[in-house]
Design an enzyme around this catalytic site. Sequence first.
Site, PDB file in Angstrom:
ATOM      1  N   ILE A 152       0.225  -4.325  10.798  1.00 26.60           N
ATOM      2  CA  ILE A 152       0.561  -5.383   9.825  1.00 26.60           C
ATOM      3  C   ILE A 152       0.112  -4.982   8.419  1.00 26.60           C
ATOM      4  CG2 ILE A 152       0.182  -7.799   9.182  1.00 26.60           C
ATOM      5  CD1 ILE A 152      -0.129  -8.396  12.226  1.00 26.60           C
ATOM      6  N   ARG A 232      -7.276 -13.588  11.802  1.00 26.74           N
ATOM      7  CA  ARG A 232      -7.897 -14.487  12.778  1.00 26.74           C
ATOM      8  C   ARG A 232      -8.946 -15.334  12.078  1.00 26.74           C
ATOM      9  NH1 ARG A 232      -4.497 -14.374  15.705  1.00 26.74           N
ATOM     10  NH2 ARG A 232      -4.299 -13.716  17.864  1.00 26.74           N
ATOM     11  N   GLU A 261      -9.180 -24.287  15.251  1.00 23.08           N
ATOM     12  CA  GLU A 261      -7.760 -24.608  15.127  1.00 23.08           C
ATOM     13  C   GLU A 261      -7.356 -25.681  16.134  1.00 23.08           C
ATOM     14  OE1 GLU A 261      -5.389 -21.045  15.237  1.00 23.08           O
ATOM     15  OE2 GLU A 261      -6.320 -20.254  13.432  1.00 23.08           O
ATOM     16  N   HIS A 279      -1.217 -21.510  11.442  1.00 25.03           N
ATOM     17  CA  HIS A 279      -1.135 -20.328  12.325  1.00 25.03           C
ATOM     18  C   HIS A 279       0.321 -20.045  12.730  1.00 25.03           C
ATOM     19  CE1 HIS A 279      -3.750 -17.756  15.226  1.00 25.03           C
ATOM     20  NE2 HIS A 279      -2.604 -17.141  14.955  1.00 25.03           N
ATOM     21  N   ALA A 282       3.314 -15.629  13.597  1.00 30.81           N
ATOM     22  CA  ALA A 282       4.268 -15.033  14.552  1.00 30.81           C
ATOM     23  C   ALA A 282       5.481 -15.921  14.797  1.00 30.81           C
ATOM     24  CB  ALA A 282       3.557 -14.787  15.875  1.00 30.81           C
TER      25      ALA A 282
HETATM   26  P1  NAD Z   1      -3.626  -3.191  14.504  1.00 31.03           P
HETATM   27  O1  NAD Z   1      -4.517  -2.926  15.662  1.00 31.03           O
HETATM   28  O2  NAD Z   1      -2.372  -2.400  14.366  1.00 31.03           O
HETATM   29  O3  NAD Z   1      -4.446  -3.045  13.150  1.00 31.03           O
HETATM   30  C1  NAD Z   1      -5.763  -3.504  12.977  1.00 31.03           C
HETATM   31  C2  NAD Z   1      -6.455  -2.502  12.084  1.00 31.03           C
HETATM   32  O4  NAD Z   1      -7.750  -2.999  11.768  1.00 31.03           O
HETATM   33  C3  NAD Z   1      -6.661  -1.128  12.758  1.00 31.03           C
HETATM   34  O5  NAD Z   1      -6.072  -0.101  11.962  1.00 31.03           O
HETATM   35  C4  NAD Z   1      -8.161  -0.972  12.843  1.00 31.03           C
HETATM   36  O6  NAD Z   1      -8.581   0.358  12.636  1.00 31.03           O
HETATM   37  C5  NAD Z   1      -8.624  -1.875  11.703  1.00 31.03           C
HETATM   38  N1  NAD Z   1     -10.008  -2.295  11.809  1.00 31.03           N
HETATM   39  C6  NAD Z   1     -10.727  -2.586  12.924  1.00 31.03           C
HETATM   40  N2  NAD Z   1     -11.980  -2.916  12.567  1.00 31.03           N
HETATM   41  C7  NAD Z   1     -12.037  -2.856  11.217  1.00 31.03           C
HETATM   42  C8  NAD Z   1     -13.064  -3.115  10.262  1.00 31.03           C
HETATM   43  N3  NAD Z   1     -14.290  -3.484  10.635  1.00 31.03           N
HETATM   44  N4  NAD Z   1     -12.761  -2.962   8.943  1.00 31.03           N
HETATM   45  C9  NAD Z   1     -11.530  -2.573   8.543  1.00 31.03           C
HETATM   46  N5  NAD Z   1     -10.540  -2.294   9.414  1.00 31.03           N
HETATM   47  C10 NAD Z   1     -10.783  -2.459  10.727  1.00 31.03           C
HETATM   48  O7  NAD Z   1      -3.293  -4.748  14.578  1.00 31.03           O
HETATM   49  P2  NAD Z   1      -2.119  -5.532  13.793  1.00 31.03           P
HETATM   50  O8  NAD Z   1      -0.953  -5.649  14.703  1.00 31.03           O
HETATM   51  O9  NAD Z   1      -1.973  -4.963  12.444  1.00 31.03           O
HETATM   52  O10 NAD Z   1      -2.771  -6.979  13.702  1.00 31.03           O
HETATM   53  C11 NAD Z   1      -3.877  -7.256  12.864  1.00 31.03           C
HETATM   54  C12 NAD Z   1      -4.421  -8.623  13.202  1.00 31.03           C
HETATM   55  O11 NAD Z   1      -3.458  -9.630  12.854  1.00 31.03           O
HETATM   56  C13 NAD Z   1      -4.598  -8.830  14.719  1.00 31.03           C
HETATM   57  O12 NAD Z   1      -5.868  -8.428  15.123  1.00 31.03           O
HETATM   58  C14 NAD Z   1      -4.394 -10.299  14.922  1.00 31.03           C
HETATM   59  O13 NAD Z   1      -5.631 -10.949  15.041  1.00 31.03           O
HETATM   60  C15 NAD Z   1      -3.681 -10.759  13.666  1.00 31.03           C
HETATM   61  N6  NAD Z   1      -2.401 -11.424  13.990  1.00 31.03           N
HETATM   62  C16 NAD Z   1      -2.211 -12.682  13.514  1.00 31.03           C
HETATM   63  C17 NAD Z   1      -1.025 -13.352  13.799  1.00 31.03           C
HETATM   64  C18 NAD Z   1      -0.769 -14.737  13.258  1.00 31.03           C
HETATM   65  O14 NAD Z   1      -0.079 -15.490  13.912  1.00 31.03           O
HETATM   66  N7  NAD Z   1      -1.279 -15.081  12.083  1.00 31.03           N
HETATM   67  C19 NAD Z   1      -0.058 -12.728  14.581  1.00 31.03           C
HETATM   68  C20 NAD Z   1      -0.269 -11.417  15.007  1.00 31.03           C
HETATM   69  C21 NAD Z   1      -1.455 -10.770  14.716  1.00 31.03           C
END
Ligand code: NAD
Length: 313
Positions: A152, A232, A261, A279, A282
């Site tokens: 993302i 999150r 939430e 939220h 997605a």
């Molecule tokens: P992803 O696993 O592709 O990317 C997450 C990135 O965060 C990774 O590159 C990882 O290296 C990095 N990371 C981990 N710990 C870290 C830290 N301490 N500091 C900096 N970077 C760190 O996941 P994604 O698909 O990009 O999703 C990201 C987040 O979005 C998910 O974890 C999820 O919680 C959230 N999300 C929210 C919704 C929503 O409805 N709002 C929907 C989907 C996902």
Amino acid sequence: MAEFNVLVVDGLEESGLAILRRSAHVAVQEGVQAEELLRMIGDYEALIVRGRTKVTAQVFEVGRRLRVVGRAGVGVDNIDLQAAKERGVCVVNAPASTTLAVAELTMALILSLARETPRADAAMKQGLWLKKELIGFELSGKTLGVIGVGAIGAAVARRAAAFEMKILGYDPLLSTEQIAQRGAQPVSLAELYRQSDIITIHVPLTAETRGMVDQRAFEQMKPGVRLICTARGGIVDEAALLAALESGKAAGAGLDVFAQEPPGKSALTAHPKVIATPHIGAQTAEAQARAAVDIAHEVLAALQGGALRWKVV
Ligand code: NAD
């Protein structure tokens, strides 16, 4: 003859059901309650949920034939992963399905903060014409700090580049080359805080990231910073964010996720400098359909002993 029985309890788009039906008996029991689930689960090899149904240790206990639980979406907070592991049941999800939807919502929140479109619209609905008050700012030339340059974060960086923003990225689990390839200039977290006009968070919620954007983080940020979180609830310390908004250190926030939430009537969501959404990251028709197709393939792969792309446990 289909040899597997699959139970779908939170609804699934027809595109996913059609794939499942080719190789399994599929029962759709939308809205099933906890007690009913316990009564039914013993007959099924696979269970597919979204976020509504709680897949408790008891479900794994009673579901003797259960081999896989599929989450049509990303978050697996509603599934007892420890119990799944102990029972040897595999849990799979569909994380790639929601990338574009969340990235686009992130851009919507950034643009809404820049031009105050929610406030403009609310005023118009009351017959008011706030033209003189509504002086926004342009994204072109501004610096965007992306915390977590995963799927993302990278999709947001690509979109922000089209708005001619300067993009900084912090991600300790990626190499500087990987961050650069994803369209962001790799920097330390302190540097990202120091330089960014807008900061957007795309890390998972872990022991390390819980509360990572706290008072100390706000102290390091530029005065007038704007913060976006579509990742999150719990990553941003909400009390620290509220204090930063109150003091003027932060000029705005766009939030899709909350520590609790739904948050109900909270000082944060009611704050005039906050644009909040329930939220919905997605929640696009395309993402939901993609999640259904992805989880159908993944659950069948788990049942048939195929290679898994998104095994959680
Ligand atoms: P992803 O696993 O592709 O990317 C997450 C990135 O965060 C990774 O590159 C990882 O290296 C990095 N990371 C981990 N710990 C870290 C830290 N301490 N500091 C900096 N970077 C760190 O996941 P994604 O698909 O990009 O999703 C990201 C987040 O979005 C998910 O974890 C999820 O919680 C959230 N999300 C929210 C919704 C929503 O409805 N709002 C929907 C989907 C996902």
